[in-house]
Motif scaffolding. Structure first.
Motif, PDB file in Angstrom:
ATOM      1  N   UNK A 104       0.827  -1.209   0.000  1.00  0.00           N
ATOM      2  CA  UNK A 104       0.000   0.000   0.000  1.00  0.00           C
ATOM      3  C   UNK A 104       0.858   1.254   0.000  1.00  0.00           C
ATOM      4  N   UNK A 105       1.904   1.243   0.816  1.00  0.00           N
ATOM      5  CA  UNK A 105       2.793   2.415   0.855  1.00  0.00           C
ATOM      6  C   UNK A 105       3.475   2.618  -0.504  1.00  0.00           C
ATOM      7  N   UNK A 106       3.951   1.510  -1.082  1.00  0.00           N
ATOM      8  CA  UNK A 106       4.577   1.626  -2.399  1.00  0.00           C
ATOM      9  C   UNK A 106       3.572   2.107  -3.434  1.00  0.00           C
ATOM     10  N   UNK A 107       2.370   1.560  -3.366  1.00  0.00           N
ATOM     11  CA  UNK A 107       1.308   1.958  -4.289  1.00  0.00           C
ATOM     12  C   UNK A 107       1.009   3.449  -4.138  1.00  0.00           C
ATOM     13  N   UNK A 108       0.862   3.913  -2.898  1.00  0.00           N
ATOM     14  CA  UNK A 108       0.573   5.327  -2.670  1.00  0.00           C
ATOM     15  C   UNK A 108       1.731   6.212  -3.109  1.00  0.00           C
ATOM     16  N   UNK A 109       2.948   5.750  -2.873  1.00  0.00           N
ATOM     17  CA  UNK A 109       4.125   6.508  -3.300  1.00  0.00           C
ATOM     18  C   UNK A 109       4.160   6.589  -4.825  1.00  0.00           C
ATOM     19  N   UNK A 110       3.948   5.443  -5.474  1.00  0.00           N
ATOM     20  CA  UNK A 110       3.935   5.423  -6.934  1.00  0.00           C
ATOM     21  C   UNK A 110       2.787   6.269  -7.482  1.00  0.00           C
ATOM     22  N   UNK A 113       3.668   9.853  -7.124  1.00  0.00           N
ATOM     23  CA  UNK A 113       4.700  10.193  -8.116  1.00  0.00           C
ATOM     24  C   UNK A 113       4.076  10.329  -9.498  1.00  0.00           C
ATOM     25  N   UNK A 114       3.151   9.408  -9.833  1.00  0.00           N
ATOM     26  CA  UNK A 114       2.476   9.497 -11.136  1.00  0.00           C
ATOM     27  C   UNK A 114       1.626  10.757 -11.210  1.00  0.00           C
ATOM     28  N   UNK A 115       0.917  11.068 -10.139  1.00  0.00           N
ATOM     29  CA  UNK A 115       0.097  12.288 -10.132  1.00  0.00           C
ATOM     30  C   UNK A 115       0.964  13.532 -10.266  1.00  0.00           C
ATOM     31  N   UNK A 116       2.072  13.567  -9.503  1.00  0.00           N
ATOM     32  CA  UNK A 116       2.982  14.719  -9.577  1.00  0.00           C
ATOM     33  C   UNK A 116       3.550  14.861 -10.983  1.00  0.00           C
ATOM     34  N   UNK A 117       3.975  13.751 -11.557  1.00  0.00           N
ATOM     35  CA  UNK A 117       4.546  13.759 -12.909  1.00  0.00           C
ATOM     36  C   UNK A 117       3.497  14.217 -13.918  1.00  0.00           C
ATOM     37  N   UNK A 118       2.294  13.674 -13.775  1.00  0.00           N
ATOM     38  CA  UNK A 118       1.221  14.054 -14.698  1.00  0.00           C
ATOM     39  C   UNK A 118       0.863  15.532 -14.542  1.00  0.00           C
ATOM     40  N   UNK A 119       0.791  16.002 -13.316  1.00  0.00           N
ATOM     41  CA  UNK A 119       0.465  17.414 -13.079  1.00  0.00           C
ATOM     42  C   UNK A 119       1.524  18.318 -13.685  1.00  0.00           C
ATOM     43  N   UNK A 120       2.788  17.971 -13.506  1.00  0.00           N
ATOM     44  CA  UNK A 120       3.877  18.765 -14.077  1.00  0.00           C
ATOM     45  C   UNK A 120       3.816  18.748 -15.603  1.00  0.00           C
ATOM     46  N   UNK A 121       3.617  17.566 -16.178  1.00  0.00           N
ATOM     47  CA  UNK A 121       3.545  17.460 -17.641  1.00  0.00           C
ATOM     48  C   UNK A 121       2.348  18.246 -18.174  1.00  0.00           C
ATOM     49  N   UNK A 122       1.225  18.148 -17.489  1.00  0.00           N
ATOM     50  CA  UNK A 122       0.029  18.871 -17.920  1.00  0.00           C
ATOM     51  C   UNK A 122       0.243  20.372 -17.830  1.00  0.00           C
ATOM     52  N   UNK A 123       0.893  20.841 -16.765  1.00  0.00           N
ATOM     53  CA  UNK A 123       1.163  22.275 -16.635  1.00  0.00           C
ATOM     54  C   UNK A 123       2.118  22.743 -17.736  1.00  0.00           C
ATOM     55  N   UNK A 124       3.116  21.926 -18.034  1.00  0.00           N
ATOM     56  CA  UNK A 124       4.053  22.257 -19.110  1.00  0.00           C
ATOM     57  C   UNK A 124       3.310  22.364 -20.438  1.00  0.00           C
ATOM     58  N   UNK A 125       2.428  21.400 -20.696  1.00  0.00           N
ATOM     59  CA  UNK A 125       1.642  21.425 -21.933  1.00  0.00           C
ATOM     60  C   UNK A 125       0.761  22.679 -21.971  1.00  0.00           C
TER      61      UNK A 125
END
Length: 163
Positions: A104-110, A113-125
């Motif tokens: 669960x911790x790994x899942x939440x961390x991943x 991380x996916x949400x942060x990465x997606x948010x950054x990519x979306x903001x860049x776009x």
């Protein structure tokens, strides 16, 4: 009479020279308009490409959400199964709970991380999209100015020809 002919010839030469100059200016303006139109078309294509990228990112986010729901459903199933055998297998249950917490911790961390990465990519776009939109507006303004100047030159040519 010769002086009149001479004056008329000079006037015709002057008019022809002015028409030639205005024709050259008009041709240059038309070439500039064509270049600006190419820039506008390229910008529109970039905008379309960025819109496709944003749509793709939205589809990826939807896929991630479906995966999250699947993982949550799987987690729920495992939790129910663990509860059913809890009374008989305390030793095994302890190991399973420990494994579950780690997963669960790994899942939440991943997931974070996916949400942060997606948010950054979306903001860049979005930033790129805004930059392209700003460039397009500037080009549209410049095109309007050039077209206005071209219209003025055409009117000058017409007035000159009418005189």
């Amino acid at each position: 009479k010769d002086q009149l002919h001479q004056s008329l010839r000079l006037l015709v030469r002057k008019i022809r020279a002015q028409v030639e100059v205005l024709t050259k200016k008009n041709r240059l303006k038309e070439e500039e308009n064509a270049r600006l139109q190419q820039d506008v078309d390229a910008t529109k294509q970039e905008l379309t490409d960025l819109q496709l990228i944003v749509a793709s990112k939205d589809a990826s986010e939807s896929k991630f959400n479906e995966e999250i729901e699947t993982l949550n459903a799987e987690l729920e199933t495992k939790t129910q199964r663990h509860s059913a055998i809890e009374s008989q297998l305390l030793a095994q249950l302890s190991a399973i709970r420990k494994e579950k917490e780690t997963a669960t911790q790994q899942y939440e961390t991943q997931l974070q991380a996916m949400r942060d990465s997606h948010t950054l990519a979306l903001q860049t776009e979005r930033d790129q999209f805004e930059n392209v939109r700003t460039q397009k507006l500037a080009l549209d303004t410049k095109l309007a100015e050039v077209m206005h100047q071209n219209d003025e030159l055409s009117l000058q040519v017409q007035r000159t020809l009418q005189q």
